[in-house]
Design a protein around this motif. Sequence first.
Motif, mmCIF file in Angstrom:
data_model
loop_
_atom_site.group_PDB
_atom_site.id
_atom_site.type_symbol
_atom_site.label_atom_id
_atom_site.label_comp_id
_atom_site.label_asym_id
_atom_site.label_seq_id
_atom_site.Cartn_x
_atom_site.Cartn_y
_atom_site.Cartn_z
ATOM 1 N N THR A 38 0.826 -1.205 0.000
ATOM 2 C CA THR A 38 0.000 0.000 0.000
ATOM 3 C C THR A 38 0.861 1.256 0.000
ATOM 4 O OG1 THR A 38 -1.698 -1.199 1.255
ATOM 5 C CG2 THR A 38 -1.904 1.187 1.149
ATOM 6 N N VAL A 39 1.950 1.252 0.774
ATOM 7 C CA VAL A 39 2.858 2.397 0.791
ATOM 8 C C VAL A 39 3.508 2.583 -0.579
ATOM 9 C CG1 VAL A 39 4.962 3.349 1.796
ATOM 10 C CG2 VAL A 39 3.304 2.184 3.260
ATOM 11 N N ILE A 97 6.331 13.373 -4.120
ATOM 12 C CA ILE A 97 6.588 12.026 -4.649
ATOM 13 C C ILE A 97 8.071 11.890 -4.949
ATOM 14 C CG2 ILE A 97 6.039 10.364 -6.472
ATOM 15 C CD1 ILE A 97 3.697 10.962 -4.670
ATOM 16 N N ASN A 98 8.821 11.338 -4.011
ATOM 17 C CA ASN A 98 10.247 11.100 -4.205
ATOM 18 C C ASN A 98 10.680 9.929 -3.329
ATOM 19 O OD1 ASN A 98 11.156 12.278 -1.508
ATOM 20 N ND2 ASN A 98 10.171 14.083 -2.448
ATOM 21 N N PHE A 99 11.894 9.436 -3.560
ATOM 22 C CA PHE A 99 12.364 8.251 -2.836
ATOM 23 C C PHE A 99 12.599 8.555 -1.352
ATOM 24 C CE2 PHE A 99 13.370 6.542 -7.063
ATOM 25 C CZ PHE A 99 12.892 5.255 -6.918
ATOM 26 N N VAL A 120 8.154 7.614 4.959
ATOM 27 C CA VAL A 120 6.776 7.178 5.208
ATOM 28 C C VAL A 120 6.717 5.662 5.371
ATOM 29 C CG1 VAL A 120 4.448 7.039 4.247
ATOM 30 C CG2 VAL A 120 5.764 9.153 4.028
ATOM 31 N N GLY A 121 7.456 4.951 4.511
ATOM 32 C CA GLY A 121 7.447 3.496 4.570
ATOM 33 C C GLY A 121 7.958 2.968 5.892
ATOM 34 N N LEU A 122 9.081 3.501 6.369
ATOM 35 C CA LEU A 122 9.661 3.040 7.628
ATOM 36 C C LEU A 122 8.769 3.397 8.809
ATOM 37 C CD1 LEU A 122 13.471 3.836 7.159
ATOM 38 C CD2 LEU A 122 12.371 1.587 7.222
ATOM 39 N N LEU A 123 8.269 4.639 8.834
ATOM 40 C CA LEU A 123 7.438 5.071 9.956
ATOM 41 C C LEU A 123 6.136 4.283 10.024
ATOM 42 C CD1 LEU A 123 7.875 8.974 9.919
ATOM 43 C CD2 LEU A 123 8.829 7.336 11.549
#
Length: 382
Positions: free
Chosen positions: A84-85, A297-299, A305-308
């Motif tokens: 989803t992320v 929208i960037n890495f 966001v993904g880690l949190l």
Amino acid sequence: MATRSNIFDKIIFDSFQLTPESLGLYRILYALFLLIFGVPNFTWISRFPDVFYNPPLLSLHTFFSGFPSYWFLLLVSLGTCISTVLLLFGYKTRLTSILLALFIFTGKSFAYSFGKIDHDFLIWIIPLVMSFSNWGAAYSLDAKLKHQDRVVQNWPVVLLALILSFAMFSAGLPKLLGGWLDISTHAVRGHFLREFYVNERQDLLAPFFLNLNSALVWEFFDYAGVFLEVFFIFAIIRPNLFRFFVICAIFFHVFNYLMLNIAFSINIILYLLFVDWGMIISKLRKHRMLLSIERAINFRSLLIVGLLYTSFYLIYITATESVTFNVSPLRFVLEDLMNLDSLIFSGIVIFLGLIVAVLNLIHFVSKKKDFSDSTIPKYMHN
């Protein structure tokens, strides 16, 4: 025969034409909706003994004689979360969409193995179908890396419209055949009284409807519900007519929420696929919000966001002993922080959808034109 074929081709490939920007914004909205409200936790399933195992026909029951282990369900839950992320940021969008659908299908196969299939199955079909629409063509890492071209497909949106229409029709036909249109009875009122007294759904406007004794009004409710659900499928021949039915469906859910205290809030994200995104994009562009979305929208943002979110998700589902069923852990946290019960929280989602529906309706009436995007680039006409 050729004429009939041309009519079907026009409905399938020329209806609901959306720009890459429209699909990109909807992809972001869908992913955000899941992250806040709908990324499910499937680990609770492992706490039940196999005596409860009663899987539906179309599921993974062929490979399992009972509920899978906690670790298997934890991997499926984490796969759903991470996918989803990645979908939010549009990285490897087609692959991510398919993986998300597969993870959810796997988890739901066991979640539905207690003998009950929930209404939310429509929402989990979206990433699988939309993976073929190229909804990662804009506002995505794929677009920045030029992994995907700008050509988008319309037929997945039409397919979802058909699925929604058949779901509505399957709900309306039993009512039609079951006597809901019999003027000597009031089916909606009977359903309301059962919910009020048996299930104790007595909040919001329920007390008002309890004292409503107009036979004409209750009969109107019977006819309106049946006609909306049965004729939904015929509206698909015209995009503007179908979108009008979608707006009516949102009002219908608001009505059910206020009277019956039943919130089908998760359906709102499917309805929003069919709104006038051209109108919304023009308003966002006017306030330079699209530029902000593009920059976000960037890495680096994906990594943060993904880690949190994944860390929060993993900590929550492993630390809590409560049965969270199919609701995002973030929703439980937000409900606690905002001191809201589940009914009110769902109502917020429904009324946000209502605001979008009203804006689209006003736009349609004032402009007197079709609900499709105002500008369809030539490259979309295949």
